[in-house]
Scaffold this active site. Structure first.
Site, mmCIF file in Angstrom:
data_model
loop_
_atom_site.group_PDB
_atom_site.id
_atom_site.type_symbol
_atom_site.label_atom_id
_atom_site.label_comp_id
_atom_site.label_asym_id
_atom_site.label_seq_id
_atom_site.Cartn_x
_atom_site.Cartn_y
_atom_site.Cartn_z
ATOM 1 N N ALA A 282 -70.299 25.389 17.289
ATOM 2 C CA ALA A 282 -71.026 25.660 18.539
ATOM 3 C C ALA A 282 -71.948 26.857 18.373
ATOM 4 O O ALA A 282 -71.586 27.868 17.742
ATOM 5 C CB ALA A 282 -70.041 25.891 19.673
ATOM 6 N N GLY A 323 -60.966 27.001 17.186
ATOM 7 C CA GLY A 323 -62.039 27.788 17.795
ATOM 8 C C GLY A 323 -63.130 26.881 18.322
ATOM 9 O O GLY A 323 -62.871 25.955 19.107
ATOM 10 N N ASP A 324 -64.389 27.126 17.908
ATOM 11 C CA ASP A 324 -65.514 26.301 18.345
ATOM 12 C C ASP A 324 -65.998 25.394 17.212
ATOM 13 O O ASP A 324 -67.156 24.973 17.201
ATOM 14 C CB ASP A 324 -66.653 27.182 18.841
ATOM 15 N N GLU A 325 -65.133 25.082 16.258
ATOM 16 C CA GLU A 325 -65.477 24.216 15.143
ATOM 17 C C GLU A 325 -64.950 22.795 15.386
ATOM 18 O O GLU A 325 -63.786 22.606 15.747
ATOM 19 C CB GLU A 325 -64.892 24.753 13.838
#
Length: 414
Positions: A282, A323-325
């Site tokens: 992200a 996380g944002d992965e």
């Protein structure tokens, strides 16, 4: 292993044994009673026959007319089946004796058995007109009549045995329908439940109260097992969901993604297929977290996951690595351009603002890195490394050309 007896066989043997013992006891009792009755009747008959014979030969004895005596006695011996008839004088002298010819073969055997089982002897005095004893008549029974009666009785008894066994067989079949068949159905149901794990099946009603109660108890136990099985299945599904899926977005987690990636590699090696891996990160997620808070960041991740699932194909796997992965497994790929096309569709899907409720609306893109098998690597580490480096280059290039994060009217970003 020794075969165990069946309930139907035990019932059948039990009926036959009971019937046989009953008939045997009845036959023995009837034989004893018949022997006593027949012996009494034979004794009275011989006694009456002896007196009658004495009356018939009275005159011939007075005149010692042996020819007349023989003419009178010979039909009596033949008609009454006497073994021997003797006439004795008062001084003990034998006046005359008549015997039937000794039989041969089966008749001789009958005669011997008859004399052994039913010995019969009678005697009566021969009186003259003044009542003085002038002779004595002695009779011996041959016993063949008793043997014939015994044979007829044995035949009748055998017929009764056959009829009784037939009735016992019919009763056994009826018991099999009322007892054995419900038990067999219950046993078949148990085997099917054990083999097929079909706990929703139930035992039918039985005509016998005890078997019906057993079936009802079995059904109640099945209901409890079924409820427990459903509860275990729900727990298993829940554990599987937590073990293989991300708790926030519901997407596949890293372990699930790596397992599916290993399977895709094996299938591709065997069948010569191509598959692709997208690594996604992200852009600007930290700014949303810092500005709107972690709850807004969580809602953003959930919406990103939903858009990813809406864009990819039905057989593709979308995973949140942490996380944002994110990552996407594209399997199979007909050509490499399909992976690039899907990546572009993901980029367009992320262009629309994300409505995070009270926190406002935000724009947040995804940087994507693409790796395909076998063009970009023929092992999993090689593919992941290629996709990761491609994603990092895309993120670096985006930072050089990307304008500052813009928010819609409800954004509280400066």
């Amino acid at each position: 292993m020794t075969a165990r007896p069946t309930l139907a066989g035990m019932l059948r043997r039990g009926h036959w044994q009971v019937a046989s013992v009953t008939l045997l006891l009845f036959g023995l009792l009837l034989g004893v009673i018949g022997h006593a009755v027949l012996g009494s009747m034979q004794a009275r008959h011989l006694e009456l026959l002896a007196r009658t014979t004495g009356y018939s030969i009275e005159a011939a004895v007075v005149f010692r007319d042996l020819d007349t005596i023989h003419e009178v006695l010979r039909p009596i011996v033949q008609r009454e089946r006497l073994g021997r008839l003797q006439v004795w004088l008062p001084d003990g002298q034998l006046l005359t004796e008549l015997q039937r010819p000794e039989p041969t073969g089966l008749a001789a055997l009958q005669a011997r058995i008859g004399r052994w089982l039913m010995p019969g002897r009678a005697e009566a005095p021969v009186l003259d007109g003044s009542g003085r004893v002038i002779a004595r008549v002695e009779l011996d029974s041959e016993g063949s009549d008793f043997i014939q009666l015994l044979l007829w009785g044995s035949g009748a008894g055998l017929l009764c045995v056959l009829l009784t066994l037939g009735v016992a067989s019919l009763m056994t079949r009826r018991l099999e329908r009322t007892i054995v068949e419900p038990i067999d159905r219950l046993a078949a149901l148990t085997r099917s439940i054990r083999c097929e794990r079909a706990f929703d099946r139930r035992a039918p009603a039985a005509p016998i109260a005890e078997l019906n109660a057993l079936g009802e108890d079995f059904n109640a136990m099945l209901a409890e097992i079924d409820a427990h099985h459903r509860h275990l299945q729900q727990d298993r599904d829940s554990l599987s969901q937590r073990a293989w899926h991300d708790p926030l977005t519901g997407l596949a987690n890293r372990a699930h993604f790596e397992q599916r990636l290993e399977q895709a590699l094996q299938v591709s090696l065997q069948q010569g297929q191509t598959f692709g891996v997208l690594y996604l990160d992200a852009d600007g997620f930290k700014a949303v977290n810092d500005t709107a808070g972690h709850a807004a960041g969580d809602r953003l991740l959930v919406q990103m996951g939903e858009r990813l699932r809406a864009v990819v194909r039905e057989g593709d796997l979308v995973a949140r690595l942490g996380g944002d992965e994110f990552a996407v497994l594209l399997q199979p790929l007909r050509q490499v351009d399909d992976a690039r096309r899907i990546a572009r569709e993901i980029g367009r899907a992320m262009q629309q603002p994300f409505d995070l409720g009270a926190s406002g609306c935000f724009r947040c893109g995804l940087s994507a890195g693409i790796a395909t098998f076998p063009q970009d690597g023929d092992t999993i580490p090689a593919l992941l490394d290629t996709a990761d480096r491609a994603m990092y280059r895309a993120k670096q290039a985006g930072r050089q050309h990307r304008r500052p994060l813009r928010a819609c009217s409800r954004s509280r970003l400066p």
